[in-house]
Scaffold this motif. Structure first.
Motif, PDB file in Angstrom:
ATOM      1  N   LYS A  84       4.418  38.290 -18.530  1.00 18.15           N
ATOM      2  CA  LYS A  84       4.050  36.878 -18.716  1.00 18.15           C
ATOM      3  C   LYS A  84       2.573  36.745 -19.083  1.00 18.15           C
ATOM      4  CE  LYS A  84       7.698  34.268 -17.340  1.00 18.15           C
ATOM      5  NZ  LYS A  84       8.245  33.122 -18.099  1.00 18.15           N
ATOM      6  N   ASP A  88       1.129  35.317 -22.865  1.00 15.16           N
ATOM      7  CA  ASP A  88       0.378  34.067 -22.984  1.00 15.16           C
ATOM      8  C   ASP A  88      -0.928  34.174 -22.193  1.00 15.16           C
ATOM      9  OD1 ASP A  88      -0.526  31.515 -23.305  1.00 15.16           O
ATOM     10  OD2 ASP A  88       1.272  30.511 -22.553  1.00 15.16           O
ATOM     11  N   SER A  90      -3.589  32.652 -22.322  1.00 13.07           N
ATOM     12  CA  SER A  90      -4.214  31.374 -21.975  1.00 13.07           C
ATOM     13  C   SER A  90      -3.776  30.890 -20.597  1.00 13.07           C
ATOM     14  CB  SER A  90      -3.888  30.311 -23.030  1.00 13.07           C
ATOM     15  OG  SER A  90      -2.500  29.980 -23.012  1.00 13.07           O
ATOM     16  N   ARG A  91      -2.655  31.423 -20.091  1.00  8.32           N
ATOM     17  CA  ARG A  91      -2.148  31.017 -18.781  1.00  8.32           C
ATOM     18  C   ARG A  91      -2.448  32.058 -17.707  1.00  8.32           C
ATOM     19  NH1 ARG A  91       3.965  29.106 -19.242  1.00  8.32           N
ATOM     20  NH2 ARG A  91       3.446  28.351 -17.141  1.00  8.32           N
ATOM     21  N   TYR A  93      -4.903  32.557 -15.615  1.00 11.69           N
ATOM     22  CA  TYR A  93      -5.370  32.080 -14.313  1.00 11.69           C
ATOM     23  C   TYR A  93      -4.274  31.319 -13.565  1.00 11.69           C
ATOM     24  CZ  TYR A  93      -9.934  33.728 -15.681  1.00 11.69           C
ATOM     25  OH  TYR A  93     -10.966  34.552 -16.072  1.00 11.69           O
ATOM     26  N   GLU A  94      -3.411  30.668 -14.291  1.00  8.33           N
ATOM     27  CA  GLU A  94      -2.251  30.028 -13.655  1.00  8.33           C
ATOM     28  C   GLU A  94      -1.357  31.092 -13.020  1.00  8.33           C
ATOM     29  OE1 GLU A  94       1.914  27.912 -15.095  1.00  8.33           O
ATOM     30  OE2 GLU A  94       0.127  27.714 -16.371  1.00  8.33           O
ATOM     31  N   TYR A  95      -1.097  32.162 -13.764  1.00  5.69           N
ATOM     32  CA  TYR A  95      -0.276  33.247 -13.221  1.00  5.69           C
ATOM     33  C   TYR A  95      -0.999  33.972 -12.084  1.00  5.69           C
ATOM     34  CZ  TYR A  95       2.746  32.671 -17.332  1.00  5.69           C
ATOM     35  OH  TYR A  95       3.599  32.170 -18.284  1.00  5.69           O
ATOM     36  N   GLU A  97      -2.974  32.664  -9.906  1.00  2.96           N
ATOM     37  CA  GLU A  97      -2.808  31.857  -8.698  1.00  2.96           C
ATOM     38  C   GLU A  97      -1.464  32.146  -8.028  1.00  2.96           C
ATOM     39  OE1 GLU A  97      -3.336  27.859 -10.034  1.00  2.96           O
ATOM     40  OE2 GLU A  97      -5.506  27.876  -9.663  1.00  2.96           O
ATOM     41  N   GLN A  98      -0.407  32.245  -8.827  1.00  2.00           N
ATOM     42  CA  GLN A  98       0.911  32.567  -8.273  1.00  2.00           C
ATOM     43  C   GLN A  98       0.899  33.963  -7.640  1.00  2.00           C
ATOM     44  OE1 GLN A  98       4.100  31.956 -11.141  1.00  2.00           O
ATOM     45  NE2 GLN A  98       2.948  30.316 -12.136  1.00  2.00           N
ATOM     46  N   ASP A 101      -1.105  33.871  -4.296  1.00  2.00           N
ATOM     47  CA  ASP A 101      -0.342  33.168  -3.258  1.00  2.00           C
ATOM     48  C   ASP A 101       0.810  34.029  -2.746  1.00  2.00           C
ATOM     49  OD1 ASP A 101      -1.998  30.984  -3.450  1.00  2.00           O
ATOM     50  OD2 ASP A 101      -0.631  29.800  -4.696  1.00  2.00           O
ATOM     51  N   TYR A 205      -9.701  37.896  -9.716  1.00  7.48           N
ATOM     52  CA  TYR A 205      -8.720  38.092  -8.641  1.00  7.48           C
ATOM     53  C   TYR A 205      -9.401  38.062  -7.277  1.00  7.48           C
ATOM     54  CZ  TYR A 205      -6.321  40.678  -5.060  1.00  7.48           C
ATOM     55  OH  TYR A 205      -5.808  41.051  -3.832  1.00  7.48           O
ATOM     56  N   ARG A 212      -8.550  31.734  -1.216  1.00  2.77           N
ATOM     57  CA  ARG A 212      -7.258  31.228  -0.715  1.00  2.77           C
ATOM     58  C   ARG A 212      -6.866  31.849   0.617  1.00  2.77           C
ATOM     59  NH1 ARG A 212      -3.231  28.934  -5.289  1.00  2.77           N
ATOM     60  NH2 ARG A 212      -4.849  27.907  -6.494  1.00  2.77           N
TER      61      ARG A 212
END
Length: 254
Positions: A84, A88, A90-91, A93-95, A97-98, A101, A205, A212
């Motif tokens: 993933k 992409d 561009s995503r 930092y979104e990945y 975060e997942q 978590d 990271y 978090r």
């Protein structure tokens, strides 16, 4: 077990080959890998399954005709988080975060029968021939002084071992190095695995994990010399080995 058809092979790395049999995954270790390591990996996964962590179910351990031993697990339909991220960027930092978590979620579990993290690190440090006795002693002294903790730690947590399932859930595979121990040590290992590929991603990271998990960054960094020695003991190529040796420094991080 009969050796799977070569057409089904999806990975060949080090002393293992991985095959996709449709609804099952088979990881075959070659004859150089101790049989006890194969059974230990299956046992780790069984204990992780029983703890309730989302992971492929272990199905079978058997000898492969003409090869070594194999672990068969169920296949979780989906793609890896690494795929993933690559598809992409561009995503990322979104990945990320997942990813963070999920790691923190895993650290909330207990599995009292897993091997102890500090015992494993001590064995691996003592096995190193690339560093002298004084450095090994200093590393063991540092390890002995670290806080004793007993959370589930993956030991090789990186995006290639996280499956984004077709059902929308995240699953974690490859529990060969699982232990019970310090989450900060597990985070230090993940940092180093990122840093071997991309230092900027590693720093992103670490900052996100510490924020978090509410863990001081200094605590994670104090583990880095220990986990670098542990990773070096697994037998890396020369370039990676030089990088890991540069992290085996027993001075306190500020």
């Amino acid at each position: 077990m009969i050796l799977p058809d070569s057409k089904t092979q999806i990975i060949e790395r080090g002393n293992k080959k991985v095959y996709d049999l449709g609804d099952k995954i088979v990881k075959v270790a070659n004859a150089a890998k101790p049989v006890s390591d194969v059974f230990n990996e299956a046992l780790n996964l069984a204990r992780i399954n029983e703890a309730g962590i989302r992971s492929p179910k272990v199905l079978e351990v058997s000898e492969v005709e003409g090869d070594g031993w194999a672990v068969m697990t169920e296949k979780v339909p989906g793609v890896t988080l690494a795929e993933k991220m690559a598809e992409d960027p561009s995503r990322f930092y979104e990945y990320l975060e997942q990813f963070v978590d999920l790691q923190i979620e895993i650290h909330g579990f207990r599995a009292p029968l897993l091997n102890r993290q500090r015992d494993k690190y001590a064995r691996m440090i003592n096995s190193l021939s690339q560093i002298n006795a004084t450095t090994r002693y200093n590393l063991l002294e540092r390890l002995d002084g670290m806080k004793k903790e007993f959370q589930v730690c993956h030991g090789d947590f990186n995006p290639t071992n996280v499956i984004v399932g077709d059902d929308g859930n995240l699953y974690v595979c490859d529990w060969a190095h699982a232990t019970q121990g310090s989450p900060a040590a597990d985070a230090a290992m993940t940092y180093l695995l990122f840093a071997l590929q991309d230092k900027q991603q590693a720093e992103a990271y670490l900052e996100l994990y510490c924020d978090r998990a509410d863990v001081p960054m200094q605590i994670v960094r104090r583990w880095m010399s220990i986990v670098a020695a542990s990773e070096l003991a697994r037998g890396r190529d020369d370039q990676d080995a030089d990088f890991l040796l540069s992290w085996i420094d027993v001075v306190d991080y500020q």
